[in-house]
Design a protein around this motif. Structure first.
Motif, PDB file in Angstrom:
ATOM      1  N   GLU A  26      35.612  30.791  78.140  1.00 43.04           N
ATOM      2  CA  GLU A  26      36.300  31.898  77.488  1.00 43.04           C
ATOM      3  C   GLU A  26      35.347  32.967  76.965  1.00 43.04           C
ATOM      4  N   SER A  27      34.046  32.693  76.924  1.00 40.12           N
ATOM      5  CA  SER A  27      33.110  33.712  76.463  1.00 40.12           C
ATOM      6  C   SER A  27      32.630  34.604  77.604  1.00 40.12           C
ATOM      7  N   VAL A  28      32.929  34.260  78.865  1.00 45.81           N
ATOM      8  CA  VAL A  28      32.602  35.118  80.009  1.00 45.81           C
ATOM      9  C   VAL A  28      33.914  35.688  80.498  1.00 45.81           C
ATOM     10  N   LEU A  29      34.105  36.978  80.261  1.00 38.59           N
ATOM     11  CA  LEU A  29      35.379  37.610  80.557  1.00 38.59           C
ATOM     12  C   LEU A  29      35.254  38.608  81.696  1.00 38.59           C
ATOM     13  N   ASP A  30      36.337  38.765  82.424  1.00 44.98           N
ATOM     14  CA  ASP A  30      36.433  39.752  83.485  1.00 44.98           C
ATOM     15  C   ASP A  30      36.506  41.130  82.834  1.00 44.98           C
ATOM     16  N   ALA A  31      35.606  42.021  83.202  1.00 40.65           N
ATOM     17  CA  ALA A  31      35.551  43.348  82.588  1.00 40.65           C
ATOM     18  C   ALA A  31      36.778  44.192  82.921  1.00 40.65           C
ATOM     19  N   PHE A  32      37.477  43.880  84.013  1.00 36.12           N
ATOM     20  CA  PHE A  32      38.657  44.647  84.407  1.00 36.12           C
ATOM     21  C   PHE A  32      39.915  44.120  83.732  1.00 36.12           C
TER      22      PHE A  32
END
Length: 71
Positions: free
Chosen positions: A13-19
């Motif tokens: 959950e700490s790596v998120l899709d920027a879009f």
């Protein structure tokens, strides 16, 4: 041009899709200029609706490298 090594964190959950803003899992791409991360569907949307440019830095998608998360 110099290159530097990039250490990738496992997607959670700490790596998120920027879009989309959603969490990433498995394979994703990371912009080599600004480090924004995208899943496959987001890359397709950027190609279709944003002229293939990164949302973070407006760099072209060829400036993106593929990453795989490891658990």
């Amino acid at each position: 041009m110099t290159t530097k090594s990039i250490a990738f964190k496992p997607a959670n959950e700490s790596v998120l899709d920027a879009f989309t803003g959603g969490p990433l899992a498995g394979e994703f791409v990371r912009c080599t200029k600004c480090q924004c991360c995208y899943g496959a569907e987001s890359v397709a949307a950027l190609n279709e609706h944003n002229q293939g440019l990164c949302m973070g830095c407006n760099g072209p998608l060829p400036g993106i490298e593929k990453a795989t998360t490891q658990y």
